[in-house]
Design a protein around this motif. Structure first.
Motif, mmCIF file in Angstrom:
data_model
loop_
_atom_site.group_PDB
_atom_site.id
_atom_site.type_symbol
_atom_site.label_atom_id
_atom_site.label_comp_id
_atom_site.label_asym_id
_atom_site.label_seq_id
_atom_site.Cartn_x
_atom_site.Cartn_y
_atom_site.Cartn_z
ATOM 1 N N ASP A 1 0.835 -1.206 0.000
ATOM 2 C CA ASP A 1 0.000 0.000 0.000
ATOM 3 C C ASP A 1 0.873 1.261 0.000
ATOM 4 N N GLU A 2 1.964 1.225 0.751
ATOM 5 C CA GLU A 2 2.876 2.368 0.790
ATOM 6 C C GLU A 2 3.515 2.597 -0.579
ATOM 7 N N ALA A 3 3.916 1.520 -1.241
ATOM 8 C CA ALA A 3 4.520 1.633 -2.572
ATOM 9 C C ALA A 3 3.539 2.259 -3.562
ATOM 10 N N VAL A 4 2.288 1.848 -3.475
ATOM 11 C CA VAL A 4 1.272 2.404 -4.373
ATOM 12 C C VAL A 4 1.050 3.884 -4.080
ATOM 13 N N ARG A 5 0.982 4.242 -2.801
ATOM 14 C CA ARG A 5 0.781 5.664 -2.443
ATOM 15 C C ARG A 5 1.927 6.532 -2.953
ATOM 16 N N LEU A 6 3.147 6.003 -2.885
ATOM 17 C CA LEU A 6 4.317 6.769 -3.324
ATOM 18 C C LEU A 6 4.433 6.862 -4.843
ATOM 19 N N GLY A 7 3.686 6.032 -5.534
ATOM 20 C CA GLY A 7 3.854 5.961 -6.979
ATOM 21 C C GLY A 7 5.134 5.253 -7.363
ATOM 22 N N ALA A 8 5.574 4.312 -6.540
ATOM 23 C CA ALA A 8 6.817 3.588 -6.818
ATOM 24 C C ALA A 8 6.636 2.672 -8.024
ATOM 25 N N ASP A 9 7.684 2.553 -8.800
ATOM 26 C CA ASP A 9 7.699 1.624 -9.937
ATOM 27 C C ASP A 9 8.340 0.299 -9.548
ATOM 28 N N LEU A 10 9.097 0.311 -8.446
ATOM 29 C CA LEU A 10 9.816 -0.886 -8.006
ATOM 30 C C LEU A 10 9.822 -0.936 -6.488
ATOM 31 N N LEU A 11 9.486 -2.100 -5.952
ATOM 32 C CA LEU A 11 9.595 -2.383 -4.529
ATOM 33 C C LEU A 11 10.697 -3.416 -4.358
ATOM 34 N N VAL A 12 11.690 -3.094 -3.547
ATOM 35 C CA VAL A 12 12.787 -4.030 -3.251
ATOM 36 C C VAL A 12 12.635 -4.461 -1.801
ATOM 37 N N THR A 13 12.484 -5.767 -1.578
ATOM 38 C CA THR A 13 12.372 -6.276 -0.213
ATOM 39 C C THR A 13 13.475 -7.272 0.077
ATOM 40 N N HIS A 14 13.763 -7.405 1.365
ATOM 41 C CA HIS A 14 14.762 -8.387 1.801
ATOM 42 C C HIS A 14 14.147 -9.780 1.854
ATOM 43 N N HIS A 15 12.971 -9.890 2.401
ATOM 44 C CA HIS A 15 12.338 -11.198 2.527
ATOM 45 C C HIS A 15 11.559 -11.558 1.267
ATOM 46 N N PRO A 16 11.626 -12.827 0.865
ATOM 47 C CA PRO A 16 10.858 -13.273 -0.306
ATOM 48 C C PRO A 16 9.359 -13.277 -0.036
ATOM 49 N N LEU A 17 8.606 -13.164 -1.108
ATOM 50 C CA LEU A 17 7.159 -13.305 -1.001
ATOM 51 C C LEU A 17 6.783 -14.782 -0.977
ATOM 52 N N TYR A 18 7.325 -15.548 -1.908
ATOM 53 C CA TYR A 18 7.067 -16.988 -1.989
ATOM 54 C C TYR A 18 8.381 -17.730 -1.784
ATOM 55 N N LEU A 19 8.767 -17.944 -0.543
ATOM 56 C CA LEU A 19 10.037 -18.621 -0.273
ATOM 57 C C LEU A 19 9.982 -20.086 -0.683
ATOM 58 N N ARG A 20 8.849 -20.740 -0.481
ATOM 59 C CA ARG A 20 8.737 -22.173 -0.770
ATOM 60 C C ARG A 20 8.037 -22.449 -2.093
ATOM 61 N N GLY B 1 -3.811 -16.565 0.573
ATOM 62 C CA GLY B 1 -4.405 -15.634 -0.377
ATOM 63 C C GLY B 1 -3.873 -14.224 -0.284
ATOM 64 N N PHE B 2 -3.361 -13.830 0.913
ATOM 65 C CA PHE B 2 -2.817 -12.475 1.038
ATOM 66 C C PHE B 2 -1.614 -12.291 0.129
ATOM 67 N N LYS B 3 -0.870 -13.370 -0.125
ATOM 68 C CA LYS B 3 0.277 -13.262 -1.033
ATOM 69 C C LYS B 3 -0.192 -13.072 -2.474
ATOM 70 N N GLY B 4 -1.227 -13.789 -2.853
ATOM 71 C CA GLY B 4 -1.788 -13.590 -4.180
ATOM 72 C C GLY B 4 -2.323 -12.182 -4.360
#
Length: 292
Positions: free
Chosen positions: A56-75, A87-90
């Motif tokens: 939500d923060e990325a969308v508010r900022l108008g970011a084109d790229l979000l870089v995270t340390h932790h994976p979304l789908y590790l497994r 479903g929250f990941k989807g």
């Protein structure tokens, strides 16, 4: 005339050079999760976790790229449907794509990099890095690897060091847990951003006075203390890795300046540590002799 903005391909290539995917553990899931490599990038947000409030923060900022340390789908996954237990990941994937936000993950490759996650943690604790705790044998310079061995800028007691650490790390509900004599002199410190209790053997071999990490479990910590381990400082997992976001944003700023990209970088202000409150436990009655 200003230069055109870089593409996602350009930015991804620059970030892969900082944190080579080949450094990641075999079980890890790093790299580009979603996003069109040909899309222009003007704003980049860095965060620890790819969770709802960060998206939500990325969308508010108008970011084109979000870089995270932790994976979304590790497994891994077979679906990104926004339903079911995961479903929250989807929903995260759907919202990122719908709003034109790419997602890039730098996890254990950022842990092992030079500079990496533990370098940022050391800086937050006001420590000088002297080398890696677990050196990468493929690095002839001897700078890459897991964890870092550090020195305080001046000798401290454990109590004073803990106060310094508490000031340097972002606030969380859990705060810091400490094992050791408050008057212990602190001349050398091992740090490991994230979960570090698998490194107790290396920590003992390094002969440091204090080990700072996260997610210490009862039995490994108890056994380590019984077998002559140093004092322990256990911080929140998120808090030990968040300083990397600021370090990473600074690294991309330097690349942007060098290439004339005029990127705008941001560090997420969302506290995504899962614990939200802390209640001190009551003293054990002295008459009982033991808890029941």
């Amino acid at each position: 005339m200003s230069a055109p903005p870089p593409t996602l391909f350009d930015v991804t290539a620059a970030l892969d050079a900082l944190w080579p995917p080949a450094l990641a553990e075999s079980w890890d899931a790093v790299g580009l999760v979603c996003g069109d490599p040909a899309a222009p990038v003007t704003r980049v947000l860095f965060a620890v976790d790819p969770v709802r409030e960060v998206v939500d923060e990325a969308v508010r900022l108008g970011a084109d790229l979000l870089v995270t340390h932790h994976p979304l789908y590790l497994r891994g996954t077979t679906t990104v449907a926004p339903v079911g237990p995961a479903g929250f990941k989807g929903r995260v994937v759907h919202d990122l794509i719908r709003n034109g936000v790419a997602l890039l993950v730098a996890h254990t490759n950022a842990d092992r990099a030079d500079p990496g996650v533990s370098d940022a943690l050391a800086a937050a604790l006001d420590l000088r890095v002297t080398g890696p705790l677990v050196p990468d044998p493929a690095d002839p310079a001897g700078r890459r690897g897991l964890g870092r061995i550090c020195e305080p800028l001046a000798p401290l007691t454990l109590a004073a060091f803990v106060e310094q650490a508490a000031r340097g790390l972002p606030r969380t509900a859990a705060g810091l847990r400490i094992a050791g004599d408050p008057d212990t002199p602190v001349r050398t410190v091992a740090v490991c951003g994230g979960s570090g209790d698998s490194l107790f053997a290396e920590v003992r071999a390094a002969g440091v006075d204090v080990f700072v990490t996260a997610d210490l479990r009862h039995h490994p910590a108890s056994e380590a203390r019984q077998t002559g381990a140093p004092a322990l400082v256990d911080a929140a997992h998120w808090a030990t890795e968040w300083p990397w976001c600021e370090q990473a944003a600074g690294q991309l700023d330097e690349i942007s300046d060098r290439h004339g990209w005029a990127l705008r970088t941001y560090v997420s202000g969302a506290v995504t540590d899962p614990w939200t409150a802390h209640a001190p436990s009551s003293p054990v009655p002295s008459s009982s002799g033991a808890p029941r």
